[in-house]
Design a protein around this motif. Structure first.
Motif, mmCIF file in Angstrom:
data_model
loop_
_atom_site.group_PDB
_atom_site.id
_atom_site.type_symbol
_atom_site.label_atom_id
_atom_site.label_comp_id
_atom_site.label_asym_id
_atom_site.label_seq_id
_atom_site.Cartn_x
_atom_site.Cartn_y
_atom_site.Cartn_z
ATOM 1 N N GLN A 27 -6.099 5.242 -10.980
ATOM 2 C CA GLN A 27 -4.886 5.228 -10.168
ATOM 3 C C GLN A 27 -4.910 4.071 -9.199
ATOM 4 O O GLN A 27 -5.965 3.529 -8.874
ATOM 5 N N GLY A 28 -3.731 3.701 -8.732
ATOM 6 C CA GLY A 28 -3.653 2.649 -7.735
ATOM 7 C C GLY A 28 -4.016 3.161 -6.357
ATOM 8 O O GLY A 28 -4.309 4.337 -6.168
ATOM 9 N N LEU A 29 -3.990 2.254 -5.407
ATOM 10 C CA LEU A 29 -4.257 2.650 -4.027
ATOM 11 C C LEU A 29 -3.065 3.442 -3.496
ATOM 12 O O LEU A 29 -1.931 2.964 -3.521
ATOM 13 N N LEU A 37 -10.517 4.731 1.104
ATOM 14 C CA LEU A 37 -10.719 3.364 1.569
ATOM 15 C C LEU A 37 -10.029 3.148 2.906
ATOM 16 O O LEU A 37 -8.922 3.639 3.130
ATOM 17 N N PRO A 54 -3.519 -10.452 5.801
ATOM 18 C CA PRO A 54 -4.170 -9.690 4.744
ATOM 19 C C PRO A 54 -4.956 -8.519 5.314
ATOM 20 O O PRO A 54 -5.310 -8.516 6.491
ATOM 21 N N GLN A 55 -5.207 -7.538 4.470
ATOM 22 C CA GLN A 55 -5.984 -6.379 4.871
ATOM 23 C C GLN A 55 -7.428 -6.566 4.422
ATOM 24 O O GLN A 55 -7.695 -7.015 3.309
ATOM 25 N N PHE A 99 -10.907 -4.674 3.663
ATOM 26 C CA PHE A 99 -11.302 -3.333 3.262
ATOM 27 C C PHE A 99 -12.797 -3.091 3.439
ATOM 28 O O PHE A 99 -13.623 -4.013 3.282
ATOM 29 N N GLY A 100 -13.130 -1.832 3.721
ATOM 30 C CA GLY A 100 -14.495 -1.368 3.574
ATOM 31 C C GLY A 100 -14.739 -1.011 2.122
ATOM 32 O O GLY A 100 -13.838 -1.108 1.291
ATOM 33 N N ASP A 101 -15.949 -0.576 1.811
ATOM 34 C CA ASP A 101 -16.276 -0.214 0.440
ATOM 35 C C ASP A 101 -15.991 1.249 0.121
ATOM 36 O O ASP A 101 -16.256 1.709 -0.991
ATOM 37 N N GLN A 157 0.741 -10.152 -2.078
ATOM 38 C CA GLN A 157 -0.670 -10.451 -1.895
ATOM 39 C C GLN A 157 -1.422 -10.137 -3.180
ATOM 40 O O GLN A 157 -1.057 -9.219 -3.908
ATOM 41 N N TYR A 174 -5.395 -9.339 -4.615
ATOM 42 C CA TYR A 174 -6.743 -8.930 -4.222
ATOM 43 C C TYR A 174 -7.604 -8.824 -5.474
ATOM 44 O O TYR A 174 -7.104 -8.581 -6.576
ATOM 45 N N GLN A 207 -10.959 -6.621 -6.949
ATOM 46 C CA GLN A 207 -11.793 -5.439 -6.706
ATOM 47 C C GLN A 207 -12.878 -5.349 -7.757
ATOM 48 O O GLN A 207 -12.594 -5.340 -8.954
ATOM 49 N N GLY A 245 -14.582 -2.220 -2.152
ATOM 50 C CA GLY A 245 -13.197 -2.270 -1.717
ATOM 51 C C GLY A 245 -12.535 -3.565 -2.176
ATOM 52 O O GLY A 245 -13.212 -4.533 -2.505
ATOM 53 N N PRO A 246 -11.203 -3.591 -2.215
ATOM 54 C CA PRO A 246 -10.500 -4.828 -2.594
ATOM 55 C C PRO A 246 -10.805 -5.956 -1.606
ATOM 56 O O PRO A 246 -11.000 -5.720 -0.416
ATOM 57 N N PHE A 284 -9.248 -9.656 -0.312
ATOM 58 C CA PHE A 284 -8.054 -10.491 -0.292
ATOM 59 C C PHE A 284 -8.323 -11.857 -0.909
ATOM 60 O O PHE A 284 -9.358 -12.476 -0.638
ATOM 61 N N LEU A 316 -2.007 -14.936 -0.424
ATOM 62 C CA LEU A 316 -0.733 -14.384 0.005
ATOM 63 C C LEU A 316 0.331 -15.440 -0.236
ATOM 64 O O LEU A 316 0.117 -16.622 0.045
ATOM 65 N N TRP A 331 1.080 -0.966 -3.922
ATOM 66 C CA TRP A 331 0.064 -1.574 -4.772
ATOM 67 C C TRP A 331 0.335 -1.347 -6.257
ATOM 68 O O TRP A 331 0.802 -0.277 -6.656
ATOM 69 N N GLY A 332 0.002 -2.349 -7.060
ATOM 70 C CA GLY A 332 -0.048 -2.164 -8.502
ATOM 71 C C GLY A 332 -1.344 -1.464 -8.876
ATOM 72 O O GLY A 332 -2.251 -1.319 -8.053
ATOM 73 N N LEU A 333 -1.434 -1.052 -10.162
ATOM 74 C CA LEU A 333 -2.633 -0.376 -10.633
ATOM 75 C C LEU A 333 -3.774 -1.336 -10.923
ATOM 76 O O LEU A 333 -4.916 -0.920 -11.078
#
Lengths: 114, 112
Positions: A41-43, A91, A102-103, A105-107, B34, B36, B38, B43-44, B46, B49, B102-104
């Motif tokens: 699934q997506g975020l 996340l 931009p965001q 992220f943590g892991d 944007q 990203y 992964q 986590g994603p 960046f 942009l 977000w896309g998948l």
């Protein structure tokens, strides 16, 4: 380190228990986001903080989910009475508020409900 | 409702070739997109942009285009390397708040 830190990295718990997930954002980042990512699934957006307030909590799936942020820094996401469908990777991301930033992220915390 | 779509099938290419990933959106006109990367268990991260008034953005071996008429963004990796193997996600802002849609993601495998 200078990045977003999340703890614990893994959490296994029994159905019905409460869990608390922690996020330490990048210092100085006023925006903080929580997402959920399930396999394939997506975020999925959960909640967004601007400082200590949450202008958008539209993504919280139910009233079992809550989040808070204190001191404009650390945030905790709490899930009460966990269900198996809560199993996912949670996340956290942070960003500055100037312009379209931009965001970062943590892991994530991998949550498994038995 | 606002929707964003990426190639669902994994992309396999040979090292040294250019990888091109597609992101299409509907029912919205985002101010920016944007991209990203992964990796498994992470986590994603960046990458780039691009704003609605920009046609193209480059960073080293990466290039992003944004076509508001086609409602599409393309992401290119030139001279691809096995280390580029990962899932690539696109996202756009939703309205005036800072929530991203977000896309998948598209899985890319670069074979040596």
């Amino acid at each position: 380190g200078a990045g977003v830190s999340q703890s614990p990295s893994n959490k296994v718990t029994e159905k019905g228990k409460d869990v608390e997930l922690r996020c330490d954002p990048i210092s100085g980042h006023t925006a903080l986001y929580w997402y959920r990512q399930s396999l394939g699934q997506g975020l999925e957006f959960l909640i967004y903080f601007q400082g200590n307030s949450a202008p958008d909590k539209s993504g919280l799936p139910s009233d079992r989910f809550s989040a808070e942020r204190t001191g404009g820094s650390v945030s905790t996401l709490t899930i009460q009475r966990t269900q198996q469908e809560d199993s996912a990777v949670y996340l956290c991301a942070s960003s500055s508020l100037s312009g379209y930033q931009p965001q970062h992220f943590g892991d994530g915390t991998r949550l498994s409900i038995l | 409702s606002q929707k964003i779509e990426q190639n669902s099938e994994a992309l396999n290419i040979q090292e040294g070739k250019t990888a091109t990933l597609t992101c299409n959106y509907t029912n919205y006109s985002p101010a920016y997109l944007q991209w990203y990367r992964q990796d498994p268990g992470r986590g994603p991260v960046f990458l780039l942009l691009i704003r609605e008034n920009e046609k193209e953005k480059r960073k080293e071996r990466l290039k992003v285009t944004f076509d508001t008429t086609l409602k599409q963004s393309l992401f290119h990796i030139t001279a691809s390397q096995p280390a580029d193997s990962a899932t690539y996600l696109c996202a756009f802002n939703a309205g005036n708040n800072r929530k991203l849609i977000w896309g998948l993601g598209t899985s890319l495998a670069v074979n040596p």
